[in-house]
Write a protein that holds these residues in place. Sequence first.
Motif, PDB file in Angstrom:
ATOM      1  N   PHE A 281       0.916  -1.079   0.125  1.00  0.00           N
ATOM      2  CA  PHE A 281       0.035  -0.113   0.052  1.00  0.00           C
ATOM      3  C   PHE A 281       0.740   1.263   0.099  1.00  0.00           C
ATOM      4  CE2 PHE A 281      -2.364   3.399   1.733  1.00  0.00           C
ATOM      5  CZ  PHE A 281      -3.807   3.275   1.185  1.00  0.00           C
ATOM      6  N   LEU A 282       1.883   1.346   0.831  1.00  0.00           N
ATOM      7  CA  LEU A 282       2.751   2.499   1.028  1.00  0.00           C
ATOM      8  C   LEU A 282       3.439   2.746  -0.212  1.00  0.00           C
ATOM      9  CD1 LEU A 282       4.485   2.242   4.452  1.00  0.00           C
ATOM     10  CD2 LEU A 282       2.571   3.805   3.725  1.00  0.00           C
ATOM     11  N   ALA A 283       3.947   1.682  -1.015  1.00  0.00           N
ATOM     12  CA  ALA A 283       4.708   1.877  -2.253  1.00  0.00           C
ATOM     13  C   ALA A 283       3.809   2.013  -3.531  1.00  0.00           C
ATOM     14  CB  ALA A 283       5.550   0.405  -2.640  1.00  0.00           C
ATOM     15  N   THR A 284       2.705   1.715  -3.601  1.00  0.00           N
ATOM     16  CA  THR A 284       1.634   1.777  -4.544  1.00  0.00           C
ATOM     17  C   THR A 284       0.886   2.996  -4.643  1.00  0.00           C
ATOM     18  OG1 THR A 284       0.147   0.229  -3.912  1.00  0.00           O
ATOM     19  CG2 THR A 284       2.137  -0.541  -5.236  1.00  0.00           C
ATOM     20  N   VAL A 285       0.457   3.507  -3.172  1.00  0.00           N
ATOM     21  CA  VAL A 285      -0.552   4.594  -3.035  1.00  0.00           C
ATOM     22  C   VAL A 285       0.170   5.565  -2.229  1.00  0.00           C
ATOM     23  CG1 VAL A 285      -2.651   4.998  -1.967  1.00  0.00           C
ATOM     24  CG2 VAL A 285      -2.518   3.016  -2.983  1.00  0.00           C
ATOM     25  N   ALA A 286       0.368   5.639  -1.079  1.00  0.00           N
ATOM     26  CA  ALA A 286       0.639   6.542  -0.148  1.00  0.00           C
ATOM     27  C   ALA A 286       1.867   7.384  -0.370  1.00  0.00           C
ATOM     28  CB  ALA A 286       0.844   6.200   1.166  1.00  0.00           C
ATOM     29  N   LEU A 287       2.757   6.711  -0.862  1.00  0.00           N
ATOM     30  CA  LEU A 287       4.158   7.273  -1.289  1.00  0.00           C
ATOM     31  C   LEU A 287       4.635   6.839  -2.619  1.00  0.00           C
ATOM     32  CD1 LEU A 287       6.078   6.050   2.061  1.00  0.00           C
ATOM     33  CD2 LEU A 287       5.094   8.378   1.485  1.00  0.00           C
ATOM     34  N   SER A 288       3.726   6.718  -3.544  1.00  0.00           N
ATOM     35  CA  SER A 288       4.088   6.200  -4.962  1.00  0.00           C
ATOM     36  C   SER A 288       4.282   7.729  -5.724  1.00  0.00           C
ATOM     37  CB  SER A 288       2.684   5.649  -5.675  1.00  0.00           C
ATOM     38  OG  SER A 288       1.668   6.751  -5.635  1.00  0.00           O
ATOM     39  N   ASP A 289       4.976   7.453  -6.996  1.00  0.00           N
ATOM     40  CA  ASP A 289       5.054   8.351  -7.793  1.00  0.00           C
ATOM     41  C   ASP A 289       5.959   9.414  -7.283  1.00  0.00           C
ATOM     42  OD1 ASP A 289       3.759   6.993  -9.939  1.00  0.00           O
ATOM     43  OD2 ASP A 289       2.075   7.944  -9.145  1.00  0.00           O
ATOM     44  N   GLY A 290       6.984   9.354  -6.254  1.00  0.00           N
ATOM     45  CA  GLY A 290       7.608  10.468  -5.701  1.00  0.00           C
ATOM     46  C   GLY A 290       6.830  11.324  -5.066  1.00  0.00           C
TER      47      GLY A 290
END
Length: 356
Positions: A281-290
């Motif tokens: 979740f963190l990698a793909t939503v909360a902290l995704s795309d820089g």
Amino acid sequence: MQGMPPAGQSDAPAHDRRSAEDLLALARRGDGEAFRGLVEPYRRELQVHCYRILGSVQDAEDLLQETLLAAWRGIGGYEERASVRTWLYRIATNRCLNVLRAGARRPHEFASYQPEVPFPEPSHRRAEPSWLEPYPDVLLDQIADHTPGPEARYEVRESVSLAFLAALQQLPPRQRAVLVLRDVLGFRAVEVADILDTTENAVTSALKRARGALARELPGPARESAPLPDSPQERRIMDDFTRAFEAGDVDAIVAMLTNDAWLTMPPLPLEYQGVDAVRHFLATVALSDGRRHVLMPTRANGQPAFGCYIRDPRTPILHAHGVLVLTLTGDRITALTRFLDNSLLPVFGLPRSLRT
């Protein structure tokens, strides 16, 4: 009869020299300031009581005002069979139960929330939205020292923790009220029966069912205790988390989690459990795309928390992005609870936006 004085006005020095009996007699004759002096010591604890039952700090404030207005209008009928405090709890509890029975909860802008980035499939999905909101510690500090009765099972800090409040919200309203009155506030069974207009046997039965259900929802006793508030251990965890989150370092955040850590986002019914689910979740939503955030430290429900702001690469403005509360066990994080409602920030004394 003059109107009840608005919150914030007080004649504390004069009232300090008057007994509760004097204030009650004056209030019955229509003295609004005397009434305020009579009920003011219980204002904050009544709000917390409504919060425990309703789960919403905003609804709790509304119900507090309704309670005080009902008490002001009904002061002439107060028969002194119970203390003023118990009388006020009777009004507040029944007002809360009426709201729950009517389903008259605050309309929520996130009932049909559409995220900017698609969310991954959750580990669990609740049947209903969670209306739980965080409660600022600064308000808890204003509660007068009314030591709970011998029936109380929970310390104040434990009884406002997010884990306790989330479990409490799963109980039917009447069981919820009974458990709070008995196990949190320490009222005797006969007092609770009077507050709820029922029998002692009914109170005992409801309490037994509530305790059983709560035990199934709450974390087991084997968990290591959370660090003390504002202790060096807690400050270190907060500092490490702030650095990792603001840097967008998913691996560093995950390294701070327990293996069974939860990530939830009230009022959304989606729940992510376990290191892999939270990492994804963190990698793909909360902290995704820089995406980059700034965290402003605060406290909620006796736990470390942050006002969240997201950077806008096109402007120097940081936009509000909800409130994040950490649940700790030992030196690890066992839950990340992200409250999406930006209207909560002012309750914590935090602005809607920041400028870099």
